[in-house]
Enzyme design. Structure first.
Site, PDB file in Angstrom:
ATOM      1  N   CYS B 400     -23.949 -48.112  39.307  1.00 46.85           N
ATOM      2  CA  CYS B 400     -25.063 -48.739  38.599  1.00 46.85           C
ATOM      3  C   CYS B 400     -26.398 -48.099  38.935  1.00 46.85           C
ATOM      4  CB  CYS B 400     -25.091 -50.235  38.887  1.00 46.85           C
ATOM      5  SG  CYS B 400     -25.162 -50.636  40.616  1.00 46.85           S
ATOM      6  N   HIS B 444     -26.194 -54.795  42.558  1.00 45.15           N
ATOM      7  CA  HIS B 444     -26.343 -54.223  41.226  1.00 45.15           C
ATOM      8  C   HIS B 444     -27.794 -53.773  41.017  1.00 45.15           C
ATOM      9  CE1 HIS B 444     -25.005 -53.408  37.233  1.00 45.15           C
ATOM     10  NE2 HIS B 444     -25.868 -54.231  36.656  1.00 45.15           N
ATOM     11  N   ASP B 461     -29.574 -53.584  30.750  1.00 42.90           N
ATOM     12  CA  ASP B 461     -28.615 -53.154  31.766  1.00 42.90           C
ATOM     13  C   ASP B 461     -27.767 -52.018  31.226  1.00 42.90           C
ATOM     14  OD1 ASP B 461     -26.875 -52.800  33.788  1.00 42.90           O
ATOM     15  OD2 ASP B 461     -26.195 -54.891  33.924  1.00 42.90           O
TER      16      ASP B 461
END
Lengths: 324, 650
Positions: B400, B444, B461
Site C-alpha cells: 500500500c 495501511h 485509496d
C-alpha cells in the site's frame, strides 16, 4: 524484636499494660470474650501495611490496575489476620491451679488450666506480667485442655499473689498480635531463705519448764504413716484392721532425746525478724533431715509434731507478721 | 536463628522471592536477574551449610558494583526498568545481610513490593496468574517464617487467609476511588522497541509491520458498525515528499477543516498510544476528552504515555473534509522535488485526456486497475533515485505504501494538492466479545486529494483499485503469506482452534476492559449502573464499602461458624443404627453394642457376622485404644460402616 528508642521512650506498651491490668478484678476462673481481647499489629504488620500503601500509591501513579488488586489483597490479608488472631483467644477458659511453695530466691511455678471448648486448635503463649522469664508456648487441640506452668522468680518470703497473666498469639503470619490480660486468684507460699545456724545454742531437749516432755512419755499425740523402724507397739492395729492401712501412733516425747524446741526467743533481742525466721527455717529443715522431733515457737503461734509438720512450720515462718 | 529449624523457616522465604522475581527475567537485563538469583541461591547454600555471613561492610561495598553497572546499562535508576532492577538487586544483596527474624521479615516485605513490579510491564491474565502464585508463596513464607505451625497447617492457613481476603480485595478494588491522573509526572515513555507505525513512509516501512500481526487496538461500536470498507483508522498525516519518503514537515500546524455529510457512528477505542499517537475513524467529529486534534484531523495525547487508554469518539464515514486553502497552502500541498520525469510525463498525458480534477483522479485509479499492477507483501527493492518511476514503469509490484506514494505524486504532478494518510484499514470482528480487533497487519496508507470544485479533501485509496480484496476482506485474503497457519505442518488451522482462539481473545478483551482498564471513567459508569450515586464521591464510596463489606463478610462468617469435623465414632454409630433400622431391626437410641448385636439376630448370616465385627471394633476403639492411635483407626472403622448395607429379611 527490638523497638526503636523513641518508641521505647514513649513506653506506650508498658503504660497500656499497667492500665489494662489495673482494670482487672482477680477471679478464680476466666472465659476470654471480646471485652478482654486486644488486637494490635506487630511491627511486621505495620511494615506490611506500609508496603501495601506504597504499592497503592504506585498503582495510582502508574495506573496499574493489578497493582491495586495486590495492594488491596494485602490489606485484606491483614484484616483476615485480625480475625484469625482473635479466634485463637476467643472462648478460651482459664482456671487457676496451685503453685508449689518454694524458698525465697527460687522460682515458683504457677499453673493454669486452659480449656479449649472449640473445634479448632490454638497456639498461644503465656507470660506473667513483670516476669523476666521466658514465655511459655502451648498448643491446644480441639476440645482439649492443657496445663500451663508459668515460672516466676521469688525474692521475698510471704504469700505471693500471682501477677496478671498475659496470653498472646500472633499465628498464623505474625502480622497481628492478639493479647488478653487476666488476673487469676492464685497464691504461692514463699518460705524464708534458710540461713545456717550452727551456733548450737540451746539446741537441747525441751523440758525446761515446759509442758511437753513432762506431760508423759507415753501420751498419745497423733497418727502418722508407718515408717521403717517403728516398733510393733507403735502400730495402730485397730486402724489396720478397720482400714487396712499401716499406721503408726506417735507419742509426745516418745522419741529418744525428746523434742527440740526452735524458739523465736533463742536469739538475742537485737536480731531482726527476717534473720530469725531464716535461721529458724534452717533449723526446721535440719530437724526434718535428722527426722528429729521438734517444736517451733514464734510469738503467738506454735507448731508441734503433727502431720505435714514441715509444711506447717515453714508456712508459719513464711507468713509471720502478716496482717490478717 | 540457627540450625535446621532456621532452614525450615527461612528456605520458603528465599523460594518465595525467587518465584516473585521470576517474571522480571522477561523485562530486565539478563545479568540483573541472574545476579539476584545467584545471590538468593548462595544465601540458601550458606544457610544449608550453616556458615557465617560475610561482614556487612563487605556486602555494602559489593552492592556498589552492580549499581554502577546498572547505571551504565540503563542510564537510570528510577522509572520502570531502573526501579525494578534496583529493587531486585537490593533484595538479592539484602538476603546476604539477613540473620535475625526481623531481618527476614524486612526481606519478605520487600518481596511483596517486588511482586508489584512485573505488573508495570504486563497485566495480562497470565501475569495475574503469576501474581496469585507469588502472593501465595510469599504468604506461605510468612507462615513458615513464623514457625509455630507444622507445614500442612501453615499451608492450610495460607490458603484459608487468601481465599477469605479475596472478597475483601474485590470490594476494595471496585469501590476504592480511582484518580483520573498520576500523582507526579512519570518519565516519558522510551521510544525504543515499539511495533508501531514509523515516523515517515518509505517503500517497505509498512509492509515490515504486517507479519508481526500484533493486536494494536480494539473498537466497540455503539449500535451497528459501518461496513468494513469504511474502516479507515487515521493515525498520521504526511504532507511532504523528498524523493524517497513521505514525512510530516510540521509546517502546517493548526487544525482546521469541517466534516461534511457522511453517516455518523459512535464507538469506544481502547489503545496503548504509540508515542502519543492514537487512531480515530475517518473522519472524526468532536475530539475526545484528554486528547488533542492536530492538523489533518489526527488525534494526539497532549503528554505521551504508554499506558492503555480508552476513549469514546464519534465519526462520519464517507464524509468530505471541507477546508479552504490559500495560495501558500496550495503551493505547499503541490510541492514536489525534482526527478521522476517519466511519472510527470504520465501525469501530463493522463491529465490531457481527462476532464477536471475529479476526472483525472478517476483516470489515475483506472490506470492502476488496468495496467497490471500487483499487490504483494514482498515487492522488488527500489534502489537509487526516481523510485516512483521505477515502481510505475518497471517493477509494478508493491504494497500500500508504494501505491499511496505514487498516487500522491501523480496528483501533485498534475497540480492537485495531495497528502498521504497512514493508519489502519479493516479489523477482525470477534463475535464472542462483540468487538473489533485491529492488528499491526491492518496497517495501511492512503491518499487525500484536495478538490478545488468542492474546496475539500477527498479520500482516495489506490490500493483498493489494485486489490479490492484488501479493502473488502482484509490483508489476510489479499496476501496469502499473512494467513494464519499451523506451525510446521502448514495449512489453515481447523475451525475449532479458530473458535477457541476467538474465545480466548474475547476473554482477554473483557479482562482488558474490566480489570486492566478499570479506571475513573469505568468506575463512574459502574457506580451509576449499581445505583451507588452519579459520581464517585465520599458518600457513594462509603455506601459501596458498606454494601461490599456485607458481601465480603459472608464467607468470613461462614468460616467462623464452620463446625469442626465430627467425631468419626459418633457419626459411625448413628449411621450404623440408621442402617439397621432401615433393615427392619428395632433399634433404640439407648442400646449398647451388645444389645445391638442381640437385636441383629433377625439379619442374615453374612450381615450378622459383619455387624458383629463392626461392633467389636467399635468397642475396641471406644474403650480400649490409646488416644493417640484412635483418629486414623476410627476413620477406617467409619469407612467400614459406610460399606455395611444390611438387607431386610422377609
Amino acid at each position: 524484636m527490638s523497638w526503636p528508642r523513641w518508641w521505647r521512650a514513649l513506653r506506650f506498651r508498658s503504660h497500656l499494660q499497667a492500665w489494662l491490668v489495673r482494670r482487672l478484678p482477680p477471679s478464680a476462673q476466666w472465659t476470654l470474650r471480646h471485652q478482654r481481647i486486644y488486637l494490635l499489629p506487630t511491627s511486621f504488620g505495620w511494615m506490611l501495611l506500609g508496603v501495601a500503601l506504597a504499592i497503592w500509591v504506585g498503582a495510582l501513579n502508574y495506573a496499574v490496575s493489578l497493582a491495586y488488586a495486590l495492594s488491596f489483597w494485602i490489606i485484606g490479608l491483614l484484616l483476615v489476620s485480625v480475625l484469625m488472631a482473635y479466634r485463637q483467644l476467643a472462648g478460651l477458659t482459664l482456671q487457676a491451679g496451685t503453685a508449689d511453695p518454694v524458698f525465697a530466691g527460687e522460682v515458683t511455678h504457677f499453673s493454669i488450666r486452659l480449656d479449649n471448648p472449640s473445634g479448632w486448635s490454638r497456639t498461644l503463649q503465656g507470660h506473667l506480667a513483670g516476669s523476666t522469664g521466658r514465655t511459655s508456648a502451648c498448643q491446644l487441640s480441639p476440645h482439649s485442655s492443657v496445663w500451663l506452668s508459668l515460672p516466676l522468680a521469688t525474692t521475698q518470703r510471704g504469700l505471693l499473689a500471682m501477677p496478671a497473666l498475659a496470653l498472646s498469639c500472633d499465628v498464623p503470619f505474625g502480622l497481628i498480635r492478639a493479647f488478653a490480660y487476666v488476673r487469676l486468684r492464685q497464691q504461692a507460699l514463699v518460705y524464708p531463705v534458710p540461713q545456717a545456724d550452727v551456733s548450737g545454742h540451746r539446741q537441747g531437749v525441751s523440758g525446761e519448764g515446759e509442758a511437753l516432755s513432762t506431760a508423759g512419755d507415753d501420751e498419745f499425740s497423733h497418727l502418722a504413716a508407718y515408717r521403717d523402724g517403728d516398733t510393733p507397739r507403735q502400730i495402730a492395729w485397730k486402724v489396720l484392721a478397720r482400714r487396712d492401712v499401716l499406721t503408726s501412733k506417735r507419742f509426745a516425747g516418745a522419741v529418744a532425746g525428746g523434742c527440740r524446741v526452735l524458739d523465736w526467743h533463742d536469739y538475742p533481742p537485737g536480731d531482726d525478724a527476717e534473720s530469725r525466721l531464716s535461721r529458724l527455717a534452717w533449723r526446721v529443715l535440719e530437724c526434718e533431715r535428722e527426722q528429729h522431733c521438734y517444736r517451733l515457737r514464734v510469738p503467738g503461734a506454735e507448731v508441734g509434731p503433727q502431720p505435714h509438720q514441715r509444711e506447717q512450720a515453714l508456712a508459719l515462718l513464711a507468713r509471720y507478721g502478716e496482717t490478717p | 536463628m540457627t540450625g535446621s529449624d532456621a532452614l525450615r523457616r527461612v528456605l520458603p522465604v528465599l523460594l518465595a522471592l525467587a518465584v516473585t522475581a521470576a517474571p522480571l527475567a522477561r523485562y530486565l537485563p539478563g545479568w540483573v536477574v541472574g545476579l539476584s538469583a545467584a545471590m538468593l541461591l548462595a544465601r540458601g547454600i550458606l544457610l544449608w551449610q550453616q556458615r557465617q555471613l560475610p561482614p556487612r561492610w563487605l556486602v555494602a561495598l559489593a552492592v556498589a558494583v552492580p549499581l554502577v553497572l546498572l547505571w551504565l546499562t540503563l542510564r537510570t535508576l528510577i522509572g520502570r526498568e531502573g526501579g525494578s532492577a534496583l529493587l531486585l538487586l537490593l533484595v538479592g544483596f539484602k538476603a546476604f545481610e539477613t540473620f535475625s527474624l526481623r531481618d527476614w521479615r524486612v526481606l519478605l516485605a520487600l518481596g511483596f513490593f517486588l511482586a508489584a513490579t512485573p505488573l508495570l510491564f504486563d497485566q495480562s491474565p497470565l501475569a495475574a496468574g503469576w501474581l496469585v502464585l507469588s502472593l501465595f508463596s510469599l504468604t506461605w513464607a510468612m507462615a513458615a517464617l513464623h514457625g509455630k505451625q507444622p507445614i500442612l497447617a501453615s499451608l492450610r492457613a495460607t490458603l484459608q487467609a487468601l481465599l477469605l481476603s479475596l472478597p475483601l480485595m474485590l470490594v476494595l478494588f471496585v469501590v476504592m476511588p480511582r484518580l483520573p491522573g498520576p500523582l507526579w509526572s512519570i518519565p516519558a515513555a522510551s521510544a525504543t522497541a515499539s511495533s508501531g507505525l514509523a515516523e515517515d513512509m518509505a517503500p517497505g516501512s509498512l509492509s515490515q509491520l504486517i507479519p508481526s500481526n500484533e493486536p494494536v487496538f480494539t473498537a466497540v461500536f455503539a449500535g451497528a458498525a459501518p461496513p468494513r470498507r469504511d474502516f479507515y483508522w487515521r493515525v498520521m498525516l504526511f504532507d511532504q515528499f523528498d524523493g524517497r519518503r513521505w514525512f510530516n514537515a510540521g509546517v502546517v500546524d493548526e487544525p482546521g477543516g469541517q466534516v461534511l455529510g457522511g453517516n455518523s457512528v459512535s464507538y469506544t477505542l481502547t489503545v496503548v498510544p504509540d508515542k502519543g499517537r492514537v487512531p480515530v475513524l475517518d473522519l472524526p467529529g468532536e475530539v475526545a476528552e484528554g486528547l488533542r486534534e492536530r492538523a489533518g484531523m489526527v488525534w494526539r495525547q497532549p503528554r505521551p504515555s504508554d499506558t492503555r487508554i480508552r476513549y469514546r469518539a464519534g465519526s462520519h464515514t464517507g464524509a468530505l473534509l471541507a477546508e479552504p486553502l490559500d495560495a501558500s497552502h496550495l503551493a505547499y500541498y503541490r510541492h514536489l522535488p525534482a526527478g521522476n520525469e517519466r511519472t510527470r510525463a504520465l501525469a501530463a498525458s493522463i491529465r490531457a485526456r481527462s476532464q477536471g480534477d475529479e476526472g483525472y483522479i478517476r483516470s489515475l485509479l483506472e490506470h492502476f486497475r488496468l495496467e497490471n499492477f500487483r499487490y504483494t507483501l514482498s515487492p522488488p527493492l527500489l534502489e537509487g533515485g526516481d523510485i516512483v518511476d521505477q515502481f510505475l514503469f518497471q517493477t509494478r509490484q508493491g504494497f500500500c505504501e508504494h501505491y499511496a506514494s505514487a498516487f500522491a505524486f501523480l496528483a501533485r504532478a498534475a497540480g492537485i494538492p495531495s497528502r498521504v494518510v497512514v493508519g489502519y484499514q479493516g479489523g477482525e470482528y470477534n463475535p464472542a466479545g462483540g468487538y473489533w480487533q485491529i492488528r499491526s497487519s491492518d496497517a495501511h496508507a492512503w491518499v487525500e486529494v484536495w478538490l478545488a470544485s468542492r474546496q475539500s479533501w477527498w479520500r482516495v485509496d489506490p490500493t483498493a483499485a489494485v486489490s479490492p480484496d484488501r479493502i473488502e476482506q482484509g490483508v489476510e485474503q489479499a496476501v496469502p503469506a499473512v494467513r494464519a497457519a499451523v506451525p510446521i505442518l502448514g495449512g489453515r488451522p481447523p475451525a475449532w482452534i479458530m473458535a477457541l482462539r476467538q474465545h480466548w481473545l474475547a476473554a482477554n478483551f473483557v479482562w482488558q476492559q474490566w480489570v486492566v482498564g478499570y479506571d475513573a471513567g469505568r468506575q463512574r459508569s459502574l457506580f451509576r449502573s449499581l445505583g451507588l450515586g452519579p459520581e464517585v464521591d465520599t458518600a457513594a464510596v462509603l455506601k459501596g464499602l458498606l454494601l461490599g463489606a456485607v458481601l465480603a463478610l459472608l464467607p468470613l462468617w461462614w468460616w467462623w461458624r464452620s463446625l469442626p469435623p465430627r467425631e468419626p465414632l459418633l457419626v459411625g454409630w448413628l449411621l450404623l443404627a440408621q442402617r439397621l433400622r432401615r433393615a427392619g431391626v428395632a433399634v433404640t437410641s439407648a442400646d449398647t453394642p451388645a444389645e445391638l448385636l442381640q437385636r441383629g439376630t433377625s439379619l442374615g448370616e453374612a450381615d450378622r457376622e459383619q455387624l458383629a465385627a463392626l461392633l467389636d471394633a467399635y468397642v475396641g476403639l471406644r474403650y480400649r485404644t490409646r488416644e493417640e492411635a484412635a483418629p486414623l483407626a476410627a476413620r477406617r472403622w467409619l469407612r467400614g460402616v459406610r460399606r455395611f448395607r444390611p438387607s431386610a429379611r422377609r
